[in-house]
Write a protein that holds these residues in place. Sequence first.
Motif, PDB file in Angstrom:
ATOM      1  N   SER A   1      10.652 110.811  13.093  1.00  0.00           N
ATOM      2  CA  SER A   1      10.375 111.139  11.699  1.00  0.00           C
ATOM      3  C   SER A   1      11.249 110.310  10.763  1.00  0.00           C
ATOM      4  CB  SER A   1      10.615 112.635  11.462  1.00  0.00           C
ATOM      5  OG  SER A   1      10.352 112.991  10.117  1.00  0.00           O
ATOM      6  N   LEU A   2      12.528 110.183  11.085  1.00  0.00           N
ATOM      7  CA  LEU A   2      13.436 109.389  10.264  1.00  0.00           C
ATOM      8  C   LEU A   2      12.989 107.932  10.173  1.00  0.00           C
ATOM      9  CD1 LEU A   2      16.771 110.923  11.529  1.00  0.00           C
ATOM     10  CD2 LEU A   2      16.129 110.762   9.113  1.00  0.00           C
ATOM     11  N   ALA A   3      12.333 107.450  11.236  1.00  0.00           N
ATOM     12  CA  ALA A   3      11.885 106.055  11.258  1.00  0.00           C
ATOM     13  C   ALA A   3      10.841 105.765  10.185  1.00  0.00           C
ATOM     14  CB  ALA A   3      11.329 105.701  12.634  1.00  0.00           C
ATOM     15  N   LYS A   4      10.149 106.802   9.691  1.00  0.00           N
ATOM     16  CA  LYS A   4       9.206 106.585   8.588  1.00  0.00           C
ATOM     17  C   LYS A   4       9.914 105.967   7.396  1.00  0.00           C
ATOM     18  CE  LYS A   4       6.564 110.772   9.750  1.00  0.00           C
ATOM     19  NZ  LYS A   4       6.191 112.126   9.250  1.00  0.00           N
ATOM     20  N   ALA A   5      11.127 106.429   7.141  1.00  0.00           N
ATOM     21  CA  ALA A   5      11.898 105.892   6.024  1.00  0.00           C
ATOM     22  C   ALA A   5      12.656 104.636   6.421  1.00  0.00           C
ATOM     23  CB  ALA A   5      12.875 106.946   5.508  1.00  0.00           C
ATOM     24  N   THR A   6      13.332 104.655   7.574  1.00  0.00           N
ATOM     25  CA  THR A   6      14.174 103.511   7.923  1.00  0.00           C
ATOM     26  C   THR A   6      13.359 102.238   8.166  1.00  0.00           C
ATOM     27  OG1 THR A   6      14.186 104.229  10.245  1.00  0.00           O
ATOM     28  CG2 THR A   6      16.011 104.946   8.858  1.00  0.00           C
ATOM     29  N   ASN A   7      12.171 102.375   8.731  1.00  0.00           N
ATOM     30  CA  ASN A   7      11.331 101.192   8.920  1.00  0.00           C
ATOM     31  C   ASN A   7      10.858 100.644   7.588  1.00  0.00           C
ATOM     32  OD1 ASN A   7      11.585 101.450  11.685  1.00  0.00           O
ATOM     33  ND2 ASN A   7       9.605 102.437  11.980  1.00  0.00           N
ATOM     34  N   ASP A   8      10.498 101.547   6.683  1.00  0.00           N
ATOM     35  CA  ASP A   8      10.030 101.136   5.361  1.00  0.00           C
ATOM     36  C   ASP A   8      11.138 100.463   4.564  1.00  0.00           C
ATOM     37  OD1 ASP A   8       8.040 100.906   3.436  1.00  0.00           O
ATOM     38  OD2 ASP A   8       8.534 102.809   2.484  1.00  0.00           O
ATOM     39  N   LEU A   9      12.377 100.922   4.773  1.00  0.00           N
ATOM     40  CA  LEU A   9      13.516 100.410   4.002  1.00  0.00           C
ATOM     41  C   LEU A   9      14.271  99.310   4.738  1.00  0.00           C
ATOM     42  CD1 LEU A   9      14.842 103.887   2.811  1.00  0.00           C
ATOM     43  CD2 LEU A   9      13.567 102.232   1.441  1.00  0.00           C
ATOM     44  N   SER A  10      13.759  98.868   5.867  1.00  0.00           N
ATOM     45  CA  SER A  10      14.421  97.838   6.656  1.00  0.00           C
ATOM     46  C   SER A  10      14.711  96.602   5.800  1.00  0.00           C
ATOM     47  CB  SER A  10      13.543  97.451   7.843  1.00  0.00           C
ATOM     48  OG  SER A  10      14.144  96.419   8.590  1.00  0.00           O
ATOM     49  N   GLY A  11      15.945  96.130   5.876  1.00  0.00           N
ATOM     50  CA  GLY A  11      16.340  94.960   5.094  1.00  0.00           C
ATOM     51  C   GLY A  11      16.950  95.298   3.753  1.00  0.00           C
ATOM     52  N   ARG A  12      16.862  96.572   3.335  1.00  0.00           N
ATOM     53  CA  ARG A  12      17.459  96.987   2.063  1.00  0.00           C
ATOM     54  C   ARG A  12      18.846  97.581   2.337  1.00  0.00           C
ATOM     55  NH1 ARG A  12      16.543  99.033  -3.185  1.00  0.00           N
ATOM     56  NH2 ARG A  12      14.361  98.403  -3.149  1.00  0.00           N
ATOM     57  N   PRO A  13      19.890  97.046   1.737  1.00  0.00           N
ATOM     58  CA  PRO A  13      21.223  97.639   1.920  1.00  0.00           C
ATOM     59  C   PRO A  13      21.274  99.053   1.338  1.00  0.00           C
ATOM     60  CG  PRO A  13      21.374  95.417   0.996  1.00  0.00           C
ATOM     61  CD  PRO A  13      19.933  95.820   0.906  1.00  0.00           C
ATOM     62  N   ILE A  14      21.865  99.970   2.062  1.00  0.00           N
ATOM     63  CA  ILE A  14      22.107 101.319   1.574  1.00  0.00           C
ATOM     64  C   ILE A  14      23.597 101.427   1.272  1.00  0.00           C
ATOM     65  CG2 ILE A  14      22.005 103.785   2.095  1.00  0.00           C
ATOM     66  CD1 ILE A  14      19.258 102.486   1.886  1.00  0.00           C
ATOM     67  N   HIS A  15      23.926 101.714   0.024  1.00  0.00           N
ATOM     68  CA  HIS A  15      25.327 101.740  -0.384  1.00  0.00           C
ATOM     69  C   HIS A  15      25.954 103.124  -0.282  1.00  0.00           C
ATOM     70  CE1 HIS A  15      23.307  98.367  -2.497  1.00  0.00           C
ATOM     71  NE2 HIS A  15      24.362  97.726  -2.023  1.00  0.00           N
ATOM     72  N   LEU A  16      25.135 104.153  -0.384  1.00  0.00           N
ATOM     73  CA  LEU A  16      25.652 105.518  -0.331  1.00  0.00           C
ATOM     74  C   LEU A  16      24.601 106.427   0.298  1.00  0.00           C
ATOM     75  CD1 LEU A  16      27.638 107.802  -1.135  1.00  0.00           C
ATOM     76  CD2 LEU A  16      26.567 107.808  -3.396  1.00  0.00           C
ATOM     77  N   LEU A  17      25.019 107.161   1.325  1.00  0.00           N
ATOM     78  CA  LEU A  17      24.175 108.165   1.963  1.00  0.00           C
ATOM     79  C   LEU A  17      24.853 109.515   1.801  1.00  0.00           C
ATOM     80  CD1 LEU A  17      21.950 109.282   3.858  1.00  0.00           C
ATOM     81  CD2 LEU A  17      23.328 108.482   5.796  1.00  0.00           C
ATOM     82  N   ILE A  18      24.177 110.447   1.125  1.00  0.00           N
ATOM     83  CA  ILE A  18      24.681 111.804   0.973  1.00  0.00           C
ATOM     84  C   ILE A  18      23.802 112.720   1.807  1.00  0.00           C
ATOM     85  CG2 ILE A  18      25.177 113.691  -0.630  1.00  0.00           C
ATOM     86  CD1 ILE A  18      25.492 111.633  -2.840  1.00  0.00           C
ATOM     87  N   HIS A  19      24.398 113.333   2.816  1.00  0.00           N
ATOM     88  CA  HIS A  19      23.631 114.194   3.727  1.00  0.00           C
ATOM     89  C   HIS A  19      23.856 115.647   3.342  1.00  0.00           C
ATOM     90  CE1 HIS A  19      21.449 115.217   7.366  1.00  0.00           C
ATOM     91  NE2 HIS A  19      22.409 116.098   7.661  1.00  0.00           N
ATOM     92  N   SER A  20      22.835 116.260   2.751  1.00  0.00           N
ATOM     93  CA  SER A  20      22.918 117.654   2.307  1.00  0.00           C
ATOM     94  C   SER A  20      22.011 118.577   3.101  1.00  0.00           C
ATOM     95  CB  SER A  20      22.550 117.758   0.816  1.00  0.00           C
ATOM     96  OG  SER A  20      23.506 117.118   0.012  1.00  0.00           O
ATOM     97  N   ALA A  21      21.192 118.032   3.980  1.00  0.00           N
ATOM     98  CA  ALA A  21      20.255 118.868   4.737  1.00  0.00           C
ATOM     99  C   ALA A  21      21.018 119.790   5.681  1.00  0.00           C
ATOM    100  CB  ALA A  21      19.291 117.983   5.523  1.00  0.00           C
ATOM    101  N   GLY A  22      20.578 121.033   5.764  1.00  0.00           N
ATOM    102  CA  GLY A  22      21.224 121.964   6.676  1.00  0.00           C
ATOM    103  C   GLY A  22      20.636 123.357   6.563  1.00  0.00           C
ATOM    104  N   ILE A  23      21.036 124.233   7.491  1.00  0.00           N
ATOM    105  CA  ILE A  23      20.615 125.628   7.441  1.00  0.00           C
ATOM    106  C   ILE A  23      21.836 126.517   7.606  1.00  0.00           C
ATOM    107  CG2 ILE A  23      18.285 125.176   8.300  1.00  0.00           C
ATOM    108  CD1 ILE A  23      19.188 126.305  11.013  1.00  0.00           C
ATOM    109  N   ARG A  24      21.681 127.796   7.270  1.00  0.00           N
ATOM    110  CA  ARG A  24      22.807 128.733   7.263  1.00  0.00           C
ATOM    111  C   ARG A  24      23.042 129.379   8.627  1.00  0.00           C
ATOM    112  NH1 ARG A  24      26.682 131.270   7.349  1.00  0.00           N
ATOM    113  NH2 ARG A  24      27.693 132.484   5.705  1.00  0.00           N
TER     114      ARG A  24
END
Length: 261
Positions: free
Chosen positions: A60-83
């Motif tokens: 599932s993550l590859a849907k985004a990473t393949n599309d964004l391949s070659g684009r530098p990512i400067h900041l990743l904020i990971h907020s996904a989670g459950i209680r």
Amino acid sequence: MERTVVVTGASSGLGLAFLKHYAVQPLTRVIGLDISPLPASIQSLDNVLSYEIDVTSEESLAKATNDLSGRPIHLLIHSAGIRGLVPSPDPQEQNVAALETLKAMDRTTFLRTLEINTWGAFATVRSFLPSLQLAASPSPSPATAPSASPSPLSPALAPPKVIIMSSRMGSISANVAGGGYAYRASKAALNAVIKSLSIDVPGLVVLAMHPGRVETGLVGWKEEGAISPEESLGACVRVIEGVGIEGSGGFVDRFGVDIAW
């Protein structure tokens, strides 16, 4: 130079607050990831891209990473989670502690919490690592670079950053109340993952952050003492923008104060 920011858990709560904040910053492209669709008002912004992603699935993550391949990512904020709460036998019962006790906890809840909060964070960072490392590439030489000094937020001046929303409940030494089995375990394990990432990927800032007890929608009602995402946001952003490579592998609260492991 355009800055690219990726935010997970971006459809609600603190993730949405981060996305809204960075979406109005100049020269910034924001990528919002969530298992649910982003609000239509956000999706309509020209500088925002959105993907419906399950962070526990590298496919599932590859849907985004393949599309964004070659684009530098400067900041990743990971907020996904459950209680990590077991299903309540009484939907009207608003007692969080009762849903994560020694007696109440079940295997399904425990493992699902680990899968999302720990594995999901690891899988997300590993999937985006090539793009994060692109942002760490050397900036143009002085002969070709503009003569004007870059702004303080210029990616050319700062290492790429991964900021992961952890929790003080993941601190073993701070645990004086007990309970919270699945959530505490998932966040303690997450902190170990973050520390290893900071060692294994030199040049990348990896930080565990406790944003406070934020009303994020992880629980179906407002917990006593919870603050709004907007109340947490400002302090979190100051720490995010200020942390450098020397802070990589740290575990801090939203004010930048170290939390004991």
